[in-house]
Design a protein around this motif. Sequence first.
Motif, PDB file in Angstrom:
ATOM      1  N   GLN A 101      -6.725 -27.832 -90.530  1.00  0.00           N
ATOM      2  CA  GLN A 101      -7.240 -28.067 -89.182  1.00  0.00           C
ATOM      3  C   GLN A 101      -7.398 -29.562 -88.891  1.00  0.00           C
ATOM      4  OE1 GLN A 101     -11.144 -26.521 -88.255  1.00  0.00           O
ATOM      5  NE2 GLN A 101     -10.734 -26.508 -86.062  1.00  0.00           N
ATOM      6  N   ALA A 102      -7.743 -30.351 -89.909  1.00  0.00           N
ATOM      7  CA  ALA A 102      -7.928 -31.787 -89.684  1.00  0.00           C
ATOM      8  C   ALA A 102      -6.628 -32.441 -89.221  1.00  0.00           C
ATOM      9  CB  ALA A 102      -8.428 -32.454 -90.965  1.00  0.00           C
ATOM     10  N   TYR A 103      -5.527 -32.074 -89.841  1.00  0.00           N
ATOM     11  CA  TYR A 103      -4.226 -32.590 -89.405  1.00  0.00           C
ATOM     12  C   TYR A 103      -3.883 -32.068 -88.015  1.00  0.00           C
ATOM     13  CZ  TYR A 103       0.888 -32.620 -89.023  1.00  0.00           C
ATOM     14  OH  TYR A 103       2.183 -32.748 -88.570  1.00  0.00           O
ATOM     15  N   HIS A 104      -4.152 -30.792 -87.762  1.00  0.00           N
ATOM     16  CA  HIS A 104      -3.887 -30.230 -86.440  1.00  0.00           C
ATOM     17  C   HIS A 104      -4.690 -30.955 -85.357  1.00  0.00           C
ATOM     18  CE1 HIS A 104      -2.449 -26.072 -88.074  1.00  0.00           C
ATOM     19  NE2 HIS A 104      -1.521 -26.998 -88.118  1.00  0.00           N
ATOM     20  N   LYS A 105      -5.927 -31.347 -85.693  1.00  0.00           N
ATOM     21  CA  LYS A 105      -6.739 -32.049 -84.697  1.00  0.00           C
ATOM     22  C   LYS A 105      -6.155 -33.427 -84.406  1.00  0.00           C
ATOM     23  CE  LYS A 105     -11.489 -32.472 -83.173  1.00  0.00           C
ATOM     24  NZ  LYS A 105     -12.900 -32.154 -83.486  1.00  0.00           N
ATOM     25  N   TYR A 106      -5.608 -34.055 -85.430  1.00  0.00           N
ATOM     26  CA  TYR A 106      -4.909 -35.333 -85.213  1.00  0.00           C
ATOM     27  C   TYR A 106      -3.740 -35.143 -84.255  1.00  0.00           C
ATOM     28  CZ  TYR A 106      -1.669 -39.153 -86.188  1.00  0.00           C
ATOM     29  OH  TYR A 106      -0.792 -40.203 -86.067  1.00  0.00           O
ATOM     30  N   ILE A 107      -2.958 -34.104 -84.482  1.00  0.00           N
ATOM     31  CA  ILE A 107      -1.815 -33.829 -83.603  1.00  0.00           C
ATOM     32  C   ILE A 107      -2.307 -33.478 -82.195  1.00  0.00           C
ATOM     33  CG2 ILE A 107       0.118 -32.261 -83.199  1.00  0.00           C
ATOM     34  CD1 ILE A 107       0.610 -34.302 -85.413  1.00  0.00           C
ATOM     35  N   ASN A 108      -3.355 -32.711 -82.111  1.00  0.00           N
ATOM     36  CA  ASN A 108      -3.942 -32.317 -80.824  1.00  0.00           C
ATOM     37  C   ASN A 108      -4.409 -33.552 -80.052  1.00  0.00           C
ATOM     38  OD1 ASN A 108      -5.267 -31.025 -78.732  1.00  0.00           O
ATOM     39  ND2 ASN A 108      -6.641 -29.854 -80.020  1.00  0.00           N
ATOM     40  N   VAL A 110     -12.213 -33.325 -93.674  1.00  0.00           N
ATOM     41  CA  VAL A 110     -11.045 -33.314 -94.554  1.00  0.00           C
ATOM     42  C   VAL A 110     -10.360 -34.677 -94.513  1.00  0.00           C
ATOM     43  CG1 VAL A 110      -8.722 -32.334 -94.820  1.00  0.00           C
ATOM     44  CG2 VAL A 110     -10.683 -30.829 -94.372  1.00  0.00           C
ATOM     45  N   VAL A 111      -9.923 -35.117 -95.687  1.00  0.00           N
ATOM     46  CA  VAL A 111      -9.146 -36.348 -95.813  1.00  0.00           C
ATOM     47  C   VAL A 111      -7.722 -35.937 -96.173  1.00  0.00           C
ATOM     48  CG1 VAL A 111      -8.928 -38.569 -96.963  1.00  0.00           C
ATOM     49  CG2 VAL A 111     -11.200 -37.566 -96.630  1.00  0.00           C
ATOM     50  N   VAL A 142       9.155 -28.074 -84.635  1.00  0.00           N
ATOM     51  CA  VAL A 142       9.031 -29.204 -85.550  1.00  0.00           C
ATOM     52  C   VAL A 142       9.116 -28.779 -87.009  1.00  0.00           C
ATOM     53  CG1 VAL A 142       7.653 -30.443 -83.848  1.00  0.00           C
ATOM     54  CG2 VAL A 142       6.489 -29.187 -85.651  1.00  0.00           C
ATOM     55  N   PHE A 143       9.744 -29.662 -87.799  1.00  0.00           N
ATOM     56  CA  PHE A 143       9.863 -29.506 -89.244  1.00  0.00           C
ATOM     57  C   PHE A 143      10.596 -28.230 -89.650  1.00  0.00           C
ATOM     58  CE2 PHE A 143       6.266 -32.349 -88.576  1.00  0.00           C
ATOM     59  CZ  PHE A 143       6.671 -33.437 -89.344  1.00  0.00           C
ATOM     60  N   THR A 144      11.571 -27.845 -88.814  1.00  0.00           N
ATOM     61  CA  THR A 144      12.484 -26.807 -89.262  1.00  0.00           C
ATOM     62  C   THR A 144      13.075 -27.273 -90.590  1.00  0.00           C
ATOM     63  OG1 THR A 144      13.029 -26.555 -86.942  1.00  0.00           O
ATOM     64  CG2 THR A 144      14.349 -25.303 -88.507  1.00  0.00           C
ATOM     65  N   SER A 145      13.229 -26.381 -91.532  1.00  0.00           N
ATOM     66  CA  SER A 145      13.629 -26.812 -92.875  1.00  0.00           C
ATOM     67  C   SER A 145      14.678 -25.881 -93.450  1.00  0.00           C
ATOM     68  CB  SER A 145      12.414 -26.836 -93.809  1.00  0.00           C
ATOM     69  OG  SER A 145      11.404 -27.678 -93.308  1.00  0.00           O
ATOM     70  N   SER A 146      15.510 -26.457 -94.290  1.00  0.00           N
ATOM     71  CA  SER A 146      16.573 -25.694 -94.934  1.00  0.00           C
ATOM     72  C   SER A 146      16.059 -25.074 -96.222  1.00  0.00           C
ATOM     73  CB  SER A 146      17.754 -26.612 -95.241  1.00  0.00           C
ATOM     74  OG  SER A 146      17.418 -27.510 -96.278  1.00  0.00           O
ATOM     75  N   ASN A 147      16.981 -24.502 -96.976  1.00  0.00           N
ATOM     76  CA  ASN A 147      16.581 -23.777 -98.177  1.00  0.00           C
ATOM     77  C   ASN A 147      16.226 -24.687 -99.348  1.00  0.00           C
ATOM     78  OD1 ASN A 147      19.094 -24.741 -98.775  1.00  0.00           O
ATOM     79  ND2 ASN A 147      20.056 -22.755 -99.109  1.00  0.00           N
ATOM     80  N   LYS A 148      16.144 -26.002 -99.131  1.00  0.00           N
ATOM     81  CA  LYS A 148      15.735 -26.898-100.213  1.00  0.00           C
ATOM     82  C   LYS A 148      14.252 -27.264-100.139  1.00  0.00           C
ATOM     83  CE  LYS A 148      20.321 -29.042-100.495  1.00  0.00           C
ATOM     84  NZ  LYS A 148      21.091 -30.309-100.376  1.00  0.00           N
ATOM     85  N   GLN A 149      13.576 -26.841 -99.088  1.00  0.00           N
ATOM     86  CA  GLN A 149      12.205 -27.282 -98.870  1.00  0.00           C
ATOM     87  C   GLN A 149      11.246 -26.739 -99.926  1.00  0.00           C
ATOM     88  OE1 GLN A 149       8.330 -27.534 -97.945  1.00  0.00           O
ATOM     89  NE2 GLN A 149       9.171 -25.580 -97.306  1.00  0.00           N
ATOM     90  N   ALA A 150      11.280 -25.428-100.137  1.00  0.00           N
ATOM     91  CA  ALA A 150      10.546 -24.794-101.245  1.00  0.00           C
ATOM     92  C   ALA A 150       9.104 -25.266-101.385  1.00  0.00           C
ATOM     93  CB  ALA A 150      11.303 -25.021-102.555  1.00  0.00           C
ATOM     94  N   TRP A 151       8.339 -25.203-100.314  1.00  0.00           N
ATOM     95  CA  TRP A 151       6.899 -25.516-100.330  1.00  0.00           C
ATOM     96  C   TRP A 151       6.580 -26.977-100.658  1.00  0.00           C
ATOM     97  CZ3 TRP A 151       8.600 -20.791-102.235  1.00  0.00           C
ATOM     98  CH2 TRP A 151       8.140 -19.671-101.553  1.00  0.00           C
ATOM     99  N   GLN A 152       7.540 -27.885-100.458  1.00  0.00           N
ATOM    100  CA  GLN A 152       7.258 -29.281-100.790  1.00  0.00           C
ATOM    101  C   GLN A 152       6.467 -30.009 -99.704  1.00  0.00           C
ATOM    102  OE1 GLN A 152      10.456 -31.625-102.765  1.00  0.00           O
ATOM    103  NE2 GLN A 152      11.709 -29.802-102.428  1.00  0.00           N
ATOM    104  N   GLU A 153       6.618 -29.606 -98.457  1.00  0.00           N
ATOM    105  CA  GLU A 153       5.974 -30.326 -97.369  1.00  0.00           C
ATOM    106  C   GLU A 153       4.495 -29.949 -97.232  1.00  0.00           C
ATOM    107  OE1 GLU A 153       7.457 -32.802 -96.371  1.00  0.00           O
ATOM    108  OE2 GLU A 153       9.140 -32.435 -95.006  1.00  0.00           O
ATOM    109  N   TYR A 154       3.708 -30.927 -96.783  1.00  0.00           N
ATOM    110  CA  TYR A 154       2.280 -30.745 -96.521  1.00  0.00           C
ATOM    111  C   TYR A 154       1.864 -31.857 -95.560  1.00  0.00           C
ATOM    112  CZ  TYR A 154       1.709 -34.467-100.032  1.00  0.00           C
ATOM    113  OH  TYR A 154       1.781 -35.645-100.737  1.00  0.00           O
ATOM    114  N   PRO A 155       0.649 -31.839 -95.020  1.00  0.00           N
ATOM    115  CA  PRO A 155       0.326 -32.769 -93.940  1.00  0.00           C
ATOM    116  C   PRO A 155       0.642 -34.240 -94.214  1.00  0.00           C
ATOM    117  CG  PRO A 155      -1.334 -31.082 -94.017  1.00  0.00           C
ATOM    118  CD  PRO A 155      -0.414 -30.819 -95.182  1.00  0.00           C
ATOM    119  N   TRP A 156       0.300 -34.763 -95.370  1.00  0.00           N
ATOM    120  CA  TRP A 156       0.549 -36.185 -95.612  1.00  0.00           C
ATOM    121  C   TRP A 156       2.047 -36.499 -95.687  1.00  0.00           C
ATOM    122  CZ3 TRP A 156      -0.280 -40.907 -94.960  1.00  0.00           C
ATOM    123  CH2 TRP A 156       0.191 -41.907 -95.824  1.00  0.00           C
ATOM    124  N   SER A 157       2.830 -35.620 -96.290  1.00  0.00           N
ATOM    125  CA  SER A 157       4.267 -35.879 -96.387  1.00  0.00           C
ATOM    126  C   SER A 157       4.933 -35.841 -95.019  1.00  0.00           C
ATOM    127  CB  SER A 157       4.941 -34.853 -97.314  1.00  0.00           C
ATOM    128  OG  SER A 157       5.016 -33.579 -96.705  1.00  0.00           O
TER     129      SER A 157
END
Length: 1000
Positions: A527-534, A906-907, A458-473
């Motif tokens: 971990q809070a996001y991971h628990k949601y996915i879990n 965590v929110v 999941v969320f394989t990314s190309s060379n434009k990602q540059a640390w932009q992604e995070y749980p909410w995005s």
Amino acid sequence: MNTIISRIQPLTVVCFMLYATFFFGQQNNKKLSLKEDFKNPPSTSAPGVYWYFMDGNLSREEMTKDLESMKEAGISNLIFLEVGIGVPRGPVDFMSTEWQDLYAHAVREAERLGIKILLGAGPGWCGSGGPWVTPEESMKHLVYSETEVKGNKKIKVKLPIPEQRSTQWHNLKDPYYEDFAVYAIPNSVKPTIKDINEKALYERDPYSSKPNVKPFLPDPIGGSNLDGGKILDHADVINITSFMEPNGKLVWKAPKGDWTIIRMGKRVTGASTRPSPEPVIGLESNKMDSVAFKNHLANYTDILLEKTAPRKEDSGWTGFHMDSWESGAQNWTEGIVEEFIKRRGYDPEPYFLTYTGRTVKSTEITERFLWDLRQTCKELVLENHVEFAKKYAHRNGLELTIEPYDMNPAGDLDLGAIADVIMAEFWSKRFGYVTWYAVLEATSISHITGRPIVGAEVFTSSNKQAWQEYPWSMKDQSDWALALGVNRFIYHTFAHKPLGDEYRPGMTMGQYGVHWDRGQTWWPMVQAYHKYINRSSHMMQQGQAVSDILYLTPEGAPMVFTPPTDALEENGAIPDKKGYGFDGCSPKMLMDKALVENGKIVFPDASSYEIMVLPNFQSMTPALLKKITSLVEQGAKIIGTPPIKSPSLTNYPESDDEVKLMAQNLWGSMQIPNERQDRKFGEGMVYWGGNLTDLNADELYPSYLNTTELLGQMNITEDFSSSNDHIRFGHRKTDDQDIYFVANRKDVFQTTKCSFRAEGTPELWIPTTGETRMITDYSIENGLTIIPMEFFPYESFFITFSKNSNGKKITTSNAGNFEKLTNLMTLEGSWQVAFDTKYGGPENIVFNELQDWTSHENRGIKYYSGIATYKKTFEMEGIDDKKYFIDLGKVNDIARVKLNGKDLGVVWCAPWRIEVSSSLREGANELEIEVGNRWINRLLGDQQAPDANVRKVKFNNGLLGEKEFTTGRYTFTTEAAMRSFKFKEPLSSGLLGPVQLIKN
């Protein structure tokens, strides 16, 4: 009822009552057990990561830290791969004694921590090969060279050795060559077959990333596909192999005329261990030969199995992984002629000249031979490579996982169906290729085989990602995947951090990946996001998926399943299914397992389907048509037109007569009706003609709209709908519950009425918190349960329907399904804020009011990346038994809330609030909010004076080739990761508020 019971013997009554108590007790226990799991989900559904190592840059100590950080963050599994991308080589050569010891160390540490490791089938990611693979045991092509001569004389000519075929993906050169045959043909017969490179399996380009790659090849009897020119008859071909000397010199008395001499031989395809660590760059093993695969494994996994013995069963090294198919195609293996004769029933050699693009005997016969060739190669790949891999894995106590796309010449559905755990891959919707089809394929395989797990890279990314992604995005796309059926998330990618915590963000997988690792700023909160996915994944593993439509793919290979265009809601890289669920099915899957029960096509211990839609092809093998006829006779319902011929030369031409006879029997006519015709056959129905048939359409299937209109006429309503069409859904069904996942597809708050094709006692299960509550406001109309719902931006829920023993609707008057909240106070005024000085922020500072870090005059705050802690005291009076919440307003990008010293969690997503009832007290309350942002700000600041280029970094332990790097004051990452860094301004960061205390 009383009269009936009075006639039953007392013991029987007691037994009946005991059974009823046991049965309903069991159902309640199941429900309670699932609720407990929902609150505290098991590790079996927890997410995983791709744990990537960069060409010899390994550290024993940091491997342990990587694994421990995974465990703390809620990661339960990983895929272990090493590649050579974008970083200088390190000191530990792949498969050296030191490397083997480090792999064994990783296995032992994973066992200690309860983490499962899946090892890739070879170095790099694209297949199974290495320097130990000899050319003789590698993937091969039958290649050719052409020489023109004039006849009526003795010819003496040196025939050129055919060149190795190469593509941009497969260009590892090798001198290996072995002759096969030499033919002379009339010079007037020229290549005319379009797309011969695909049809003869010289090439299979990536469907995901290269334009104009076909998901499937045209129907072999679909008409002429020639540019014109003469056709080659068998009588025109002269085999002159015996006239060529070992040095390639041809001495032959040529008959009168102009001739083309075709020298055919075997060469490697050039497929290699891409992108491999440098010490193990080598050829890919032959995918049609189990001996070649076995010999590859003897030089790789056999050694590691011995090195890591004995192993645990439930943790450590538990899996064998075949990643996305990127080895491309091959059209030759030793013994292929004999295999072809055994499988297809005729000798292929007279047709090998079709490899040159020439038509032999006729257009249709040529296309049918090429169909047979691809089918034979497909079967050899499935049996000798994939089935062999599964047996090998099981023999060694491992499970087999497979990503069956992306350059697969053998058919994605059939290859993936062999796996113990099928996997897809999807790229970040903003930063990569569009691969939603791979998710549809993997979920289809799971639904048809009944295997409960659908993994995904999941969320394989190309060379434009540059640390932009995070749980909410990533929540919107996470929910999209869950709704489709993905229930094991494996994040791409956790790059090994051999440089340690001092150098952050640290080493990356070149410029690729979403950087899902302990070098991230927000990793302590993830971990809070991971628990949601879990939690959500566990729910989506229950029971069986509910679908209505089964799309049958055409026979043949290669084959990528794509549904009708209008079957999906247009949504860029993440299109959603509409109200009727559907799956794709290969002919092999249908013939192997499909049955009919109660008028539905069913697969044992798997999903069932109201109707099957046939592809818009005119060909079908007799075996497949016989199976379809049997299913309809038993009660199945199908949409489609009658085939007129077989696609194969097997048993030709009698096979065509057999197809026509069966088709006439099933459809009643071969003439397509202008109006839709509903034909009863046995217990089933055939629907065709009218708007269900358009042989001139570009689509492979009738439109989804026309198919679902038919379902509506059959009184089969949509499985789910919402009044505003902005809610996505997924549906699973157990023996006693219907489980729906519903999620807002929009970044706005919305209210809507949702209709569910289910009855029973509805409950709302909230996957962000694990909370469950009764739904009291709903209605039932014509078998549909209608529930008014409200969704915050990208918010999601599970709605469960439990069988109700008394059949009564539970309702509470004047009660809503969602909490109505009241604002008690807004926490205005100043805040004490503490930044981490290691990344340039002030240790303590006062914010007179909440503000964006990027607008602050202090450069250490403006360009800060990391976690900062906000503190504030507020007074509270008159606490009652209601629920109280802290609402954070706007947060960039994630926050942890503590009240009076208690960590409340965590929110990370809307509605950006958290319950504080358990720690709120009368009088003074100490509120502490930790806020994390992304690396972009500090990386940007480190490119500007006075922080730019102030450090020289060099690792004397061999890491990164002991090269010297110039870098900024606070951060360090590998050069390739920064090549795509185009930011000019920092991203909005911090707690922006307003922060409010609210209650229900």
